[in-house]
Scaffold this motif. Structure first.
Motif, mmCIF file in Angstrom:
data_model
loop_
_atom_site.group_PDB
_atom_site.id
_atom_site.type_symbol
_atom_site.label_atom_id
_atom_site.label_comp_id
_atom_site.label_asym_id
_atom_site.label_seq_id
_atom_site.Cartn_x
_atom_site.Cartn_y
_atom_site.Cartn_z
ATOM 1 N N UNK A 168 53.990 -5.603 -12.015
ATOM 2 C CA UNK A 168 52.561 -5.864 -11.920
ATOM 3 C C UNK A 168 52.170 -6.439 -10.572
ATOM 4 N N UNK A 169 53.011 -7.290 -9.988
ATOM 5 C CA UNK A 169 52.712 -7.935 -8.707
ATOM 6 C C UNK A 169 53.875 -7.740 -7.739
ATOM 7 N N UNK A 222 46.401 -1.899 -10.907
ATOM 8 C CA UNK A 222 46.065 -1.601 -12.302
ATOM 9 C C UNK A 222 47.354 -1.408 -13.092
ATOM 10 N N UNK A 223 47.296 -1.770 -14.355
ATOM 11 C CA UNK A 223 48.450 -1.582 -15.240
ATOM 12 C C UNK A 223 47.970 -0.925 -16.524
ATOM 13 N N UNK A 247 42.984 -4.706 -14.454
ATOM 14 C CA UNK A 247 42.875 -4.512 -13.004
ATOM 15 C C UNK A 247 42.780 -5.885 -12.356
ATOM 16 N N UNK A 248 43.522 -6.078 -11.275
ATOM 17 C CA UNK A 248 43.524 -7.366 -10.591
ATOM 18 C C UNK A 248 43.565 -7.134 -9.082
ATOM 19 N N UNK A 251 50.045 1.012 -10.862
ATOM 20 C CA UNK A 251 49.599 1.703 -9.650
ATOM 21 C C UNK A 251 48.701 0.762 -8.843
ATOM 22 N N UNK A 252 48.624 1.025 -7.532
ATOM 23 C CA UNK A 252 47.806 0.213 -6.638
ATOM 24 C C UNK A 252 46.919 1.137 -5.813
ATOM 25 N N UNK A 253 45.609 0.856 -5.799
ATOM 26 C CA UNK A 253 44.677 1.527 -4.889
ATOM 27 C C UNK A 253 44.582 0.627 -3.666
ATOM 28 N N UNK A 254 45.219 1.041 -2.564
ATOM 29 C CA UNK A 254 45.446 0.190 -1.398
ATOM 30 C C UNK A 254 44.551 0.637 -0.252
#
Length: 533
Positions: A472-473, A442-443, A395-396, A505-508
């Motif tokens: 990823x980015x 997250x990946x 997670x980043x 996925x991204x939690x935005x």
């Protein structure tokens, strides 16, 4: 009068001369912004409008460059006032106004050697120039009304918050790919008022309908609106007879200052524009129907195109089709009669397998009286079956248009302990005033077919989106929203619109929680990702 015009012409020439050193490729703003192309000059404010490239964030931006002599106290004062008003506008968010990203002044991002007094940096608006649009031909009245209506909504919203937008120059506006007008180069004049914004709406409407600008200080590329011998603006309908009288009157009444019939508020413009646009669209629809009715027979029969001709082959095909339809109808009626006879003459014993409609599929349990399931006509679709949570590989922090927000603590959201939290920085303005959002990317080791995301967070008021990505980015525009929800409790489960398979996925976060009057921030204790079973 001639002396004043000569002075104004000299001032304009001086402005252009001072801005002549601005050329594509030059770098301004402490070397951060590289000029790409110029889109106009607002000579009233010595403002040069440019598209530029932000070298740090690698994105295009809109620059309003205030050109002037730093030794001139009056020019410096006016520039400071424009920058102050632009800074206030940075707190304003609306789809009809480009978001102000930064404001640079002398000694704070701008040096005297650059020949600039200040810079307003705004997000770049894709689309086309308003000047290019009207240079081809006047816009259809209904379309013009809709365009100005969207812009008037932005003005009305800004005026409710006490802000002046400063859209009274056509080169400051752009037409988005969706067909809406947008203030692309914010930066109100030092003495601009709310009334100036309203008059600008009338001038923009006049420009769309006639291709002429009806306010002072317009660009040389657009001809000025003609005046009557009394000094009033000639109504658009006098120049373009196709303009509806209501729309023509609205433009003139909004621009003119005097008279009791003037329109002075954006809310009044919105009411009139809505009525005119609906009326114009109905008129166009009636006209289209009228063209079809022009092909009607004298006896009143209406043909949509032309009268049919006699066609023997077509009549034979039609007769054959009718015959087949009649035969099929007779067969169906005969079959139905036989079924009724069998129903009344049979022994009443059931035949075929017994089916329990209340049992799950595949069950052979016998049916019981009163145990039938109700019809599923109004049932809501059930949530997808989910399996055990899948732990992400990493997670980043996902922060494409900013920095900070505690990147070192993001790993706390996937450590299995809701008590260890990650939180955003504390902001004095709600999103998207400074940036569109902030999130956690997250990946997984392998693609997962994600169905739900469970978020443990004590952060009421926070709004989040679940986005899928291919890398990823990624850029935000390259991600896809697959679910959304509000964090109004200690645990929130967001069910995706449909199970989505991806490795990333991204939690935005699109709205931060209210920190009790001390700013805005959000926090997350734990993220759980549940795949479809």
């Amino acid at each position: 009068m001639d002396t004043r015009r000569s002075e104004q012409a000299g001032d304009a020439a001086g402005i252009r001369a001072r801005g002549g050193s601005l050329a594509p490729g030059r770098v301004v703003g402490d070397g951060r912004y590289r000029l790409l192309a110029q889109f106009g000059v607002d000579e009233r404010a010595a403002a040069h409008l440019w598209r530029a490239r932000d070298g740090q964030l690698k994105r295009d931006v809109a620059l309003t460059l205030l050109v002037g002599d730093p030794a001139d106290p009056e020019a410096a004062r006016q520039a400071r006032r424009t920058l102050e008003r632009a800074a206030h506008a940075s707190k304003f968010g609306h789809g009809g106004v480009a978001r102000v990203l930064d404001v640079l002044s002398l000694g704070s991002g701008v040096t005297s050697s650059e020949g600039l007094l200040g810079v307003v940096v705004a997000e770049w608006t894709k689309g086309s120039d308003l000047v290019d649009l009207v240079a081809q031909r006047p816009v259809a009245p209904a379309a013009a009304a809709r365009m100005v209506q969207a812009l008037a909504e932005a003005v009305d919203h800004a005026h409710q918050n006490g802000l002046v937008l400063g859209l009274d120059h056509p080169q400051r506006l752009r037409l988005t790919p969706g067909g809406a007008l947008k203030l692309a180069f914010p930066g109100p004049l030092p003495e601009a008022t709310l009334r100036d914004d309203v008059k600008a709406l009338g001038a923009v409407l006049y420009l769309l309908l006639t291709g002429r600008w009806a306010l002072p200080g317009g660009p040389p590329a657009i001809p000025a609106a003609p005046l009557t011998p009394q000094g009033h603006v000639v109504p658009p309908r006098s120049l373009v007879p196709a303009v509806p009288p209501e729309l023509s009157s609205l433009a003139v009444r909004t621009i003119e200052d005097g008279g009791s019939g003037g329109i002075r508020t954006s809310s009044a413009i919105l009411r009139v524009l809505g009525q005119v646009a609906e009326h114009e669209e109905r008129t166009q629809l009636i006209n289209a129907v009228g063209k079809d009715e022009a092909a009607a027979d004298p006896d009143g029969t209406i043909w949509t195109t032309k009268k049919p001709v006699k066609d023997v082959a077509r009549r034979r095909k039609l007769a054959f089709g009718v015959t087949v339809l009649v035969v099929a109808t007779v067969v169906i009626l005969a079959w139905g009669g036989l079924m009724l006879i069998n129903l009344f003459q049979g022994d009443g014993k059931p035949t075929g397998p017994t089916i329990n409609v209340a049992a799950p599929p595949g069950s052979s349990a016998p049916a019981k009286p009163g145990n039938q399931a109700p019809p599923p006509a109004n049932q809501q679709p059930a949530s997808p079956k989910v399996g055990d949570p899948v732990a992400p590989k990493s997670a980043s922090l996902y922060n494409p248009e900013g920095s900070g927000d505690n990147p070192g603590r993001v790993k706390n959201t996937i450590d299995g302990d809701p008590g260890t939290i990650w939180k955003t920085d504390q902001y004095q303005q709600q999103l998207p005033a400074l940036k569109p959002g902030v999130g956690i990317a997250v990946s997984f080791d392998n693609p997962v077919n994600l169905a739900q995301v469970k978020i443990s967070a004590d952060s009421p008021g926070t709004k989040v989106e679940i986005r899928s990505a291919d890398s990823k980015n990624p850029q935000l525009d390259d991600t896809k929203v697959v679910g959304s929800g509000d964090l109004n409790g200690p645990d929130t489960t967001i069910t995706l619109q449909q199970p989505t398979q991806s490795q990333y996925f991204i939690v935005w976060i699109t709205q931060l929680g209210d920190n009790g009057g001390n700013g805005f921030e959000s926090q997350i204790g734990e993220l759980s990702f549940l795949p479809a079973a």
